[in-house]
Design an enzyme around this catalytic site. Structure first.
Site, PDB file in Angstrom:
ATOM      1  N   GLU A 151       0.737  -1.142  -0.092  1.00 16.24           N
ATOM      2  CA  GLU A 151      -0.063   0.031   0.020  1.00 16.24           C
ATOM      3  C   GLU A 151       0.799   1.302  -0.135  1.00 16.24           C
ATOM      4  O   GLU A 151       1.551   1.578   1.219  1.00 16.24           O
ATOM      5  CB  GLU A 151      -0.799   0.048   1.120  1.00 16.24           C
ATOM      6  CG  GLU A 151      -1.813  -1.195   1.331  1.00 16.24           C
ATOM      7  CD  GLU A 151      -3.037  -1.002   0.336  1.00 16.24           C
ATOM      8  OE1 GLU A 151      -3.436   0.236  -0.083  1.00 16.24           O
ATOM      9  OE2 GLU A 151      -3.587  -1.891  -0.179  1.00 16.24           O
ATOM     10  N   CYS A 198      -2.627   9.368   1.990  1.00 16.40           N
ATOM     11  CA  CYS A 198      -2.073   8.835   0.917  1.00 16.40           C
ATOM     12  C   CYS A 198      -3.335   9.074  -0.378  1.00 16.40           C
ATOM     13  O   CYS A 198      -2.773   9.103  -1.689  1.00 16.40           O
ATOM     14  CB  CYS A 198      -1.999   7.494   1.006  1.00 16.40           C
ATOM     15  SG  CYS A 198      -3.250   6.496   1.694  1.00 16.40           S
TER      16      CYS A 198
END
Ligand code: NAD
Length: 524
Positions: free
Chosen positions: A253, A287
């Site tokens: 991720e 993010c």
């Protein structure tokens, strides 16, 4: 007490402040510079011993029924809810985030993930039969069993939600989990461990190893069966290579550069509000932050002006003292990065509309910033900033916006704003990203049912969604006979010219076009 400096935060090199080897990891409050506490800087031997303990504990934990494990995980959830105030307080001090965000985006998301996955796990992980289209004389079943010990390596920006999300999925599926939190936010991970132990759950099933990058590297080398990594692209490449060396599967991720496309018919108020919230939530250290805006020329100026106006009204400050909208920046390096990109943009012709400065005095704060007149020649449009900076670019058409949105090495989240949700859906299908939201921002970080993750260099594998629960498992295929078989199978020895001819005829009968009865008839 004292202000932390860039040099003091030495990330990922195994050294402590100022580069010397350190027995501890120090945690500082970004809003005040106050030293909040310390955690051990663990070496390979300690990490290996912890993983060995996790392995032993996993045997008993994995032998429990799913329902028994879920019942225990719900006890952990209840303890989190009971102790929410102390968790939120530590989150706002150690991470510098507003209390609303600590509550809504961290504690509440974890409570929801525990609730959702304990509900669906018994069915999601139950053995299931896979119908066979050819070998009708056999039956196939898939069984999902724990892999063993799952290593979770996590960043600092959501230091409660991100690691616990992965830990919960791991333990519900019957694994033990060992968490390596960011060196910048070790205390909140230790708080999660304290809550776990306090709720009476088996201590070695969830453990925490604190330290810098080498502690994470040691975890990969300590005998884990899966690594779930969340962090930057460059660290991700090192972690994936280390996992590859050991043939350990991994989930990556990584970073994002989420584009927001504002179509000609976009609602001005909603789009402007979404840009401000999506760009400045958690001080832009997300993010899936809105990191670049492509606004159609018909709405560009109105959205930009309104976004600037809303931004001017945001309150920034120490979130542990007041209800502020925007908190602190985790460490000075992140401010240096934002300033570097802003400088590059301004030198190449962008206009600063609001913000753009670090705040003088106590703590690390950077003003929410909007830039206009940006282009892809500027790093602000192409590289991850991970700070409160939103660059605008005007486009002539939706096609141009999509082309520019896809002109990126990253592909985590993307956003499309339009009054026509069906057209928005069609545009979303053309955007290269793991998740595309129409008329919304950030919310998929909190939808437990849907897979979360990126494409391109934003990573691979998914967290959340039922499939991610199965990803925590080894899948075993068990095949049994449907009817009692005796003697030899026609496909076994001996091979003969006659059997070969029949199989050859079978090839055409089974795998060619046309009427099935005619194809079978042609065999004879
Ligand atoms: P980072 O990559 O610097 O660190 C992440 C973790 O990796 C830390 O715990 C660190 O100690 C550890 N680490 C460092 N070197 C290692 C090594 N060689 N082996 C094993 N572990 C090692 O990231 P960060 O600065 O903490 O977080 C910011 C980044 O995380 C941003 O790029 C952001 O986009 C990304 N992020 C991604 C997601 C997502 O879901 N895709 C979510 C949050 C943050």
């Amino acid at each position: 007490m004292g202000q932390v400096t860039s040099e003091q935060v030495v990330k990922g090199n195994g050294a402590g402040p100022n580069g010397q080897s350190s027995a501890t990891v120090k945690s500082y409050a970004p809003a005040t510079g106050e030293l909040l506490g310390e955690a051990p800087n663990m070496g390979p031997d300690e990490v290996r011993a912890i993983v060995a303990r996790a392995k032993r504990a996993q045997e008993a934990w994995g032998a429990l029924s799913i329902e028994e494990r879920c019942e225990r995980v719900l006890r952990f959830r209840d303890a989190i809810v009971d102790r929410a105030d102390e968790i939120i307080d530590l989150l706002s001090r150690e991470c510098g985030k507003p209390r609303h965000e600590a509550l809504l985006h961290e504690v509440m998301v974890v409570a929801d993930i525990a609730t959702f996955f304990t509900k669906v796990a018994p069915q999601a992980l139950a053995p299931r039969e896979v119908p066979l289209h050819l070998m009708k004389h056999r039956r196939s079943f898939l069984h999902y069993g724990p892999r063993g010990v799952i290593g979770v390596i996590s960043p600092w920006n959501y230091p409660f939600q991100l690691p616990l999300r992965d830990v919960l999925l791991a333990v519900i599926a019957g694994n033990a989990a060992v968490l390596k939190p960011s060196e910048v936010t070790p205390l909140i991970a230790l708080k999660a461990k304290e809550v776990w132990d306090g709720a009476g759950l088996p201590e070695d099933v969830f453990q925490v190893v604190t330290g810098y990058g080498p502690t994470g590297a040691a975890l990969i080398d300590a005998g884990i069966q899966l690594c779930v990594f969340t962090g930057g692209v460059s660290t991700g490449k090192r972690v994936a290579a280390a996992c590859g060396e050991r043939l350990i599967p991994c989930v990556m991720e990584l970073g994002g550069k989420a584009p927001l496309i504002a179509c000609a018919d976009a609602d001005i108020e909603r789009t402007a509000q979404a840009i401000v919230f999506g760009g400045f939530s958690n001080a832009g250290q997300v993010c899936i932050s809105v990191e670049r805006v492509y606004a159609h020329k018909q709405v560009h100026d109105r959205i930009l002006d309104r976004a600037v106006e809303i931004t001017r009204g945001l309150r920034q400050g120490d979130p542990s003292k007041d209800f502020v909208d925007v908190g602190a920046i985790i460490f000075p390096h992140q401010i240096d990065v934002a300033e570097k990109h802003i400088k590059d943009a301004l030198e190449k012709g962008a206009t600063l509309k609001v913000g753009g400065k670090r705040r003088k005095g106590e703590g690390q704060f950077f003003e929410p910033t909007i830039l206009a007149g940006c282009s892809h020649d500027m790093t602000v449009m192409t590289q991850e900033i991970f700070g409160p900076v939103v660059p605008f670019m005007q486009v002539d058409s939706e096609d141009e916006a999509i082309r520019l949105a896809n002109e990126s090495h990253l592909g985590l989240n993307a956003y499309v704003f339009t009054a026509d949700r069906d057209r928005g859906h069609r545009l979303a299908e053309r955007v290269q990203a793991g998740s595309v939201l129409v008329n919304d921002v950030l919310s998929n970080g909190g939808t437990a049912e849907t897979p979360f993750g990126g494409i391109k260099q934003s990573g691979f594998g998914r967290v959340l969604g039922e499939d991610s629960l199965r990803e925590m498992c080894d899948v075993r295929h068990i095949s049994t006979d449907r009817v009692r078989m005796t003697g030899k199978d026609p496909l076994w020895y001996p091979y003969s010219e006659t059997s070969y001819k029949w199989f050859k005829k079978g090839l055409r009968a089974l795998f060619s076009s046309g009427n099935i009865l005619r194809r079978i008839g042609d065999m004879f």
